[in-house]
Design a protein around this motif. Structure first.
Motif, PDB file in Angstrom:
ATOM      1  N   ARG A   1      33.008  46.232 121.422  1.00 56.79           N
ATOM      2  CA  ARG A   1      32.009  45.840 122.407  1.00 56.79           C
ATOM      3  C   ARG A   1      30.719  46.598 122.135  1.00 56.79           C
ATOM      4  N   SER A   2      29.595  45.947 122.383  1.00 61.36           N
ATOM      5  CA  SER A   2      28.350  46.723 122.283  1.00 61.36           C
ATOM      6  C   SER A   2      27.416  46.292 123.398  1.00 61.36           C
ATOM      7  N   GLN A   3      26.638  47.215 123.867  1.00 61.10           N
ATOM      8  CA  GLN A   3      25.651  46.883 124.895  1.00 61.10           C
ATOM      9  C   GLN A   3      24.475  47.824 124.731  1.00 61.10           C
ATOM     10  N   SER A   4      23.350  47.434 125.326  1.00 62.68           N
ATOM     11  CA  SER A   4      22.230  48.373 125.226  1.00 62.68           C
ATOM     12  C   SER A   4      21.508  48.452 126.564  1.00 62.68           C
ATOM     13  N   GLU A   5      21.163  49.670 126.914  1.00 59.63           N
ATOM     14  CA  GLU A   5      20.379  49.879 128.145  1.00 59.63           C
ATOM     15  C   GLU A   5      19.653  51.219 128.056  1.00 59.63           C
ATOM     16  N   ASN A   6      18.527  51.293 128.726  1.00 60.32           N
ATOM     17  CA  ASN A   6      17.718  52.524 128.789  1.00 60.32           C
ATOM     18  C   ASN A   6      17.457  53.145 127.412  1.00 60.32           C
ATOM     19  N   GLY A   7      17.062  52.335 126.462  1.00 60.23           N
ATOM     20  CA  GLY A   7      16.721  52.858 125.134  1.00 60.23           C
ATOM     21  C   GLY A   7      17.908  53.365 124.361  1.00 60.23           C
ATOM     22  N   CYS A   8      19.089  52.945 124.767  1.00 59.83           N
ATOM     23  CA  CYS A   8      20.299  53.452 124.132  1.00 59.83           C
ATOM     24  C   CYS A   8      21.267  52.289 123.876  1.00 59.83           C
ATOM     25  N   ALA A   9      21.880  52.290 122.694  1.00 57.54           N
ATOM     26  CA  ALA A   9      22.915  51.277 122.441  1.00 57.54           C
ATOM     27  C   ALA A   9      24.255  51.977 122.520  1.00 57.54           C
ATOM     28  N   GLU A  10      25.232  51.268 123.067  1.00 53.54           N
ATOM     29  CA  GLU A  10      26.570  51.856 123.132  1.00 53.54           C
ATOM     30  C   GLU A  10      27.555  50.905 122.470  1.00 53.54           C
ATOM     31  N   ILE A  11      28.329  51.459 121.544  1.00 52.59           N
ATOM     32  CA  ILE A  11      29.360  50.672 120.868  1.00 52.59           C
ATOM     33  C   ILE A  11      30.693  51.238 121.301  1.00 52.59           C
ATOM     34  N   ARG A  12      31.602  50.334 121.719  1.00 47.22           N
ATOM     35  CA  ARG A  12      32.907  50.846 122.156  1.00 47.22           C
ATOM     36  C   ARG A  12      34.037  50.188 121.388  1.00 47.22           C
ATOM     37  N   VAL A  13      34.978  50.990 120.964  1.00 45.87           N
ATOM     38  CA  VAL A  13      36.168  50.487 120.289  1.00 45.87           C
ATOM     39  C   VAL A  13      37.366  50.867 121.152  1.00 45.87           C
ATOM     40  N   THR A  14      37.994  49.838 121.727  1.00 51.61           N
ATOM     41  CA  THR A  14      39.113  50.081 122.638  1.00 51.61           C
ATOM     42  C   THR A  14      40.397  49.572 122.001  1.00 51.61           C
ATOM     43  N   ASP A  15      41.473  50.334 122.140  1.00 54.55           N
ATOM     44  CA  ASP A  15      42.756  49.838 121.639  1.00 54.55           C
ATOM     45  C   ASP A  15      43.835  49.991 122.703  1.00 54.55           C
ATOM     46  N   THR A  16      44.935  49.278 122.479  1.00 57.46           N
ATOM     47  CA  THR A  16      46.060  49.368 123.415  1.00 57.46           C
ATOM     48  C   THR A  16      47.186  50.185 122.769  1.00 57.46           C
ATOM     49  N   GLY A  17      46.756  51.259 122.075  1.00 52.99           N
ATOM     50  CA  GLY A  17      47.713  52.031 121.279  1.00 52.99           C
ATOM     51  C   GLY A  17      48.382  53.183 122.000  1.00 52.99           C
ATOM     52  N   ILE A  18      48.792  54.173 121.201  1.00 52.53           N
ATOM     53  CA  ILE A  18      49.627  55.261 121.724  1.00 52.53           C
ATOM     54  C   ILE A  18      48.845  56.225 122.611  1.00 52.53           C
ATOM     55  N   GLY A  19      47.518  56.210 122.510  1.00 53.81           N
ATOM     56  CA  GLY A  19      46.713  57.094 123.342  1.00 53.81           C
ATOM     57  C   GLY A  19      46.784  58.547 122.882  1.00 53.81           C
ATOM     58  N   ILE A  20      46.049  59.402 123.582  1.00 54.11           N
ATOM     59  CA  ILE A  20      45.936  60.817 123.190  1.00 54.11           C
ATOM     60  C   ILE A  20      46.096  61.676 124.448  1.00 54.11           C
ATOM     61  N   GLU A  21      46.939  62.698 124.371  1.00 51.44           N
ATOM     62  CA  GLU A  21      47.147  63.601 125.504  1.00 51.44           C
ATOM     63  C   GLU A  21      45.855  64.383 125.788  1.00 51.44           C
ATOM     64  N   ALA A  22      45.651  64.728 127.078  1.00 47.14           N
ATOM     65  CA  ALA A  22      44.420  65.422 127.476  1.00 47.14           C
ATOM     66  C   ALA A  22      44.181  66.688 126.645  1.00 47.14           C
ATOM     67  N   GLN A  23      45.269  67.437 126.372  1.00 49.37           N
ATOM     68  CA  GLN A  23      45.060  68.722 125.660  1.00 49.37           C
ATOM     69  C   GLN A  23      44.567  68.531 124.223  1.00 49.37           C
ATOM     70  N   ASP A  24      44.741  67.322 123.673  1.00 50.13           N
ATOM     71  CA  ASP A  24      44.307  67.094 122.290  1.00 50.13           C
ATOM     72  C   ASP A  24      42.903  66.502 122.209  1.00 50.13           C
ATOM     73  N   LEU A  25      42.434  65.946 123.339  1.00 48.36           N
ATOM     74  CA  LEU A  25      41.169  65.197 123.291  1.00 48.36           C
ATOM     75  C   LEU A  25      40.014  66.000 122.709  1.00 48.36           C
ATOM     76  N   ALA A  26      39.912  67.274 123.118  1.00 45.96           N
ATOM     77  CA  ALA A  26      38.768  68.070 122.680  1.00 45.96           C
ATOM     78  C   ALA A  26      38.861  68.422 121.207  1.00 45.96           C
ATOM     79  N   ARG A  27      40.058  68.332 120.631  1.00 47.92           N
ATOM     80  CA  ARG A  27      40.215  68.838 119.264  1.00 47.92           C
ATOM     81  C   ARG A  27      40.218  67.753 118.194  1.00 47.92           C
ATOM     82  N   ILE A  28      40.315  66.480 118.614  1.00 46.41           N
ATOM     83  CA  ILE A  28      40.487  65.434 117.592  1.00 46.41           C
ATOM     84  C   ILE A  28      39.251  65.234 116.706  1.00 46.41           C
TER      85      ILE A  28
END
Ligand SMILES: Nc1ncnc2c1ncn2[C@@H]1O[C@H](COP(=O)(O)OP(=O)(O)O)[C@@H](O)[C@H]1O
Ligand SMILES: [Mg+2]
Length: 249
Positions: A167-194
């Motif tokens: 998905r992509s969208q743009s607003e306020n001089g900024c574009a945002e691209i998002r890649v979403t999956d329905t996969g295994i996900g990531i535990e909170a404790q790992d998010l900061a380190r990936i």
């Protein structure tokens, strides 16, 4: 001119901070070299073992399988060396961006097509949600590399029959691209380190998929080099969304 006690104190503090910063960056560099050497040593050991065993035990005609196995390890190593070189060039500030106007929608269409190709063997459906026609001022090759790394992860870490949404969208001089999956996900404790170099939640799984834990470190560098940022939201067992923000032209 003699310095006052306060000035000397401030100078000493600045000096100490500088030494601590150098020490930390030296430690990071040592860790990087040690991780990289370790990753290179493993395939080299495999190659050496395969070749020696083949030469000792196999008749000439059976050596094709061994050559094929060696060739695939060599490709893996070449990819790793290319990636390490890229990262070390970014550290040395030797990587320049080749900035040109980019049609975000067109880029997303291409990326969706490339994602479909790698997702097809796992019967993962890839959807593209139309963007807002923004023009980015970016380095197209590097942005493609960033998005392909995200797609590659989405496919790797999503079980058969899942879904990936680009998905992509743009607003306020900024574009945002998002890649979403329905996969295994990531535990909170790992998010900061990936986004750290060589960090993989599940080393053996990532390795089996041909990964070294460097993809997201590269994504982060590319996003930030463009004056943007990258973020992740994830629910374990449900899926993940990686969002890249980039300034528009
Ligand atoms: N879409 C995703 N879903 C679940 N985990 C992910 C996803 N993307 C990345 N990860 C986790 O983050 C780690 C680092 O990603 P990356 O740097 O691309 O390394 P690699 O793909 O080589 O394993 C992965 O090993 C994996 O544990
Ligand atoms: Mg990856």
């Amino acid at each position: 001119m003699p310095k006052t006690g306060d000035e000397v104190q401030a100078l000493a503090e600045t000096f100490n901070e500088m030494i601590e910063r150098l020490q930390r960056s030296f430690e990071r560099m040592q860790q990087f070299i040690s991780d990289a050497s370790h990753e290179l040593r493993t395939p080299l050991t495999v190659l050496k073992g395969e070749i020696e065993l083949g030469l000792k035990t196999c008749p000439r005609s059976a050596r094709c399988d061994i050559l094929a196995a060696c060739s695939s390890e060599i490709s893996r190593m070449s990819r790793l060396v290319e990636t390490l070189l890229f990262l070390s060039n970014t550290d040395a500030e030797r990587v320049a961006l080749d900035l040109k106007p980019i049609h975000l929608d067109r880029l997303m269409e291409d990326m969706a097509e490339e994602t479909r190709i790698i997702a097809e063997p796992k019967r993962i459906r890839v959807e593209l949600i139309d963007g807002a026609g923004a023009i980015l001022h970016g380095d197209e090759m590097k942005l493609r590399r960033l998005l392909l790394n995200l797609s590659d992860n989405a496919v790797k870490y999503t079980p058969e029959g899942g879904r990936i949404i680009l998905r992509s969208q743009s607003e306020n001089g900024c574009a945002e691209i998002r890649v979403t999956d329905t996969g295994i996900g990531i535990e909170a404790q790992d998010l900061a380190r990936i986004f750290d170099r060589f960090y993989r939640v599940d080393q053996s799984r990532s390795r089996a998929e041909g990964g070294y834990g460097l993809g997201l470190a590269i994504c982060k560098w590319i996003a930030e080099a463009h004056g943007g940022s990258i973020h992740v939201e994830s629910s374990p067992g449900k899926g993940s969304t990686f969002s890249v923000r980039l300034p528009v032209a």
